[in-house]
Design a protein around this motif. Structure first.
Motif, PDB file in Angstrom:
ATOM      1  N   ARG A   1       1.058  -1.256  -0.417  1.00  0.00           N
ATOM      2  CA  ARG A   1      -0.117   0.346  -0.028  1.00  0.00           C
ATOM      3  C   ARG A   1       0.772   1.141  -0.376  1.00  0.00           C
ATOM      4  O   ARG A   1       0.504   2.083  -0.636  1.00  0.00           O
ATOM      5  N   GLU A   2       1.607   1.145   0.607  1.00  0.00           N
ATOM      6  CA  GLU A   2       2.762   2.164   0.754  1.00  0.00           C
ATOM      7  C   GLU A   2       3.780   2.651   0.174  1.00  0.00           C
ATOM      8  O   GLU A   2       3.868   3.712  -0.525  1.00  0.00           O
ATOM      9  N   THR A   3       4.322   1.382  -0.839  1.00  0.00           N
ATOM     10  CA  THR A   3       5.487   1.685  -1.618  1.00  0.00           C
ATOM     11  C   THR A   3       5.012   1.606  -3.204  1.00  0.00           C
ATOM     12  O   THR A   3       5.533   1.346  -3.832  1.00  0.00           O
ATOM     13  N   GLY A   4       3.574   0.523  -3.389  1.00  0.00           N
ATOM     14  CA  GLY A   4       3.065   0.093  -4.492  1.00  0.00           C
ATOM     15  C   GLY A   4       4.111  -0.977  -5.236  1.00  0.00           C
ATOM     16  O   GLY A   4       3.372  -1.739  -5.897  1.00  0.00           O
ATOM     17  N   ARG A   5       4.994  -0.839  -4.244  1.00  0.00           N
ATOM     18  CA  ARG A   5       5.581  -2.670  -5.109  1.00  0.00           C
ATOM     19  C   ARG A   5       5.229  -3.735  -4.858  1.00  0.00           C
ATOM     20  O   ARG A   5       4.242  -3.896  -3.517  1.00  0.00           O
ATOM     21  N   LEU A   6       5.449  -4.903  -5.607  1.00  0.00           N
ATOM     22  CA  LEU A   6       5.027  -6.307  -5.740  1.00  0.00           C
ATOM     23  C   LEU A   6       5.234  -6.510  -3.953  1.00  0.00           C
ATOM     24  O   LEU A   6       6.583  -6.314  -4.081  1.00  0.00           O
ATOM     25  N   ARG A   7       4.333  -7.387  -3.442  1.00  0.00           N
ATOM     26  CA  ARG A   7       4.853  -7.961  -2.509  1.00  0.00           C
ATOM     27  C   ARG A   7       5.499  -9.700  -2.479  1.00  0.00           C
ATOM     28  O   ARG A   7       5.678 -10.299  -1.441  1.00  0.00           O
TER      29      ARG A   7
END
Length: 103
Positions: free
Chosen positions: A36-42
């Motif tokens: 949510r915060e970085t938009g990076r894949l998890r």
């Protein structure tokens, strides 16, 4: 039901993951959650396939397989656990930090 795919490269896209699973049957949907915060894949995702037989074939072939420099973890997805409480979760008396009573 869907398939959980773990230990994914952060460079993966829905299209590339779809292509890999399409070798084992029809792919209905691919989801790649992002932070949510970085938009990076998890680093994990979910693939929904047309039939249980197609899902099982993909799991058998891909679990432990090396792809994009990573050993995949592929299995049946478990249902998402319900999160209890209201917005923000529980926590009780938030004014009582560190066990100190304020009475």
């Amino acid at each position: 039901m869907s398939v959980y795919v773990g230990n994914l490269s952060y460079e993966v896209t829905e299209a590339t993951l779809n292509a890999v699973f399409a070798e084992y049957g029809s792919v209905k949907r691919v989801q790649l959650p992002t932070d949510r915060e970085t938009g990076r894949l998890r680093g994990f995702g979910f693939v929904e396939m047309g039939t249980d037989a197609e899902e099982n074939a993909a799991i058998e072939a891909l679990d432990g397989a090396e792809w994009m420099g990573r050993d995949l973890k592929v299995n049946k997805a478990k249902p998402r656990e319900e999160r209890g409480g209201s917005f923000g979760g529980g926590g009780g008396n938030r004014g009582n930090y560190g066990g100190r009573n304020r009475y």
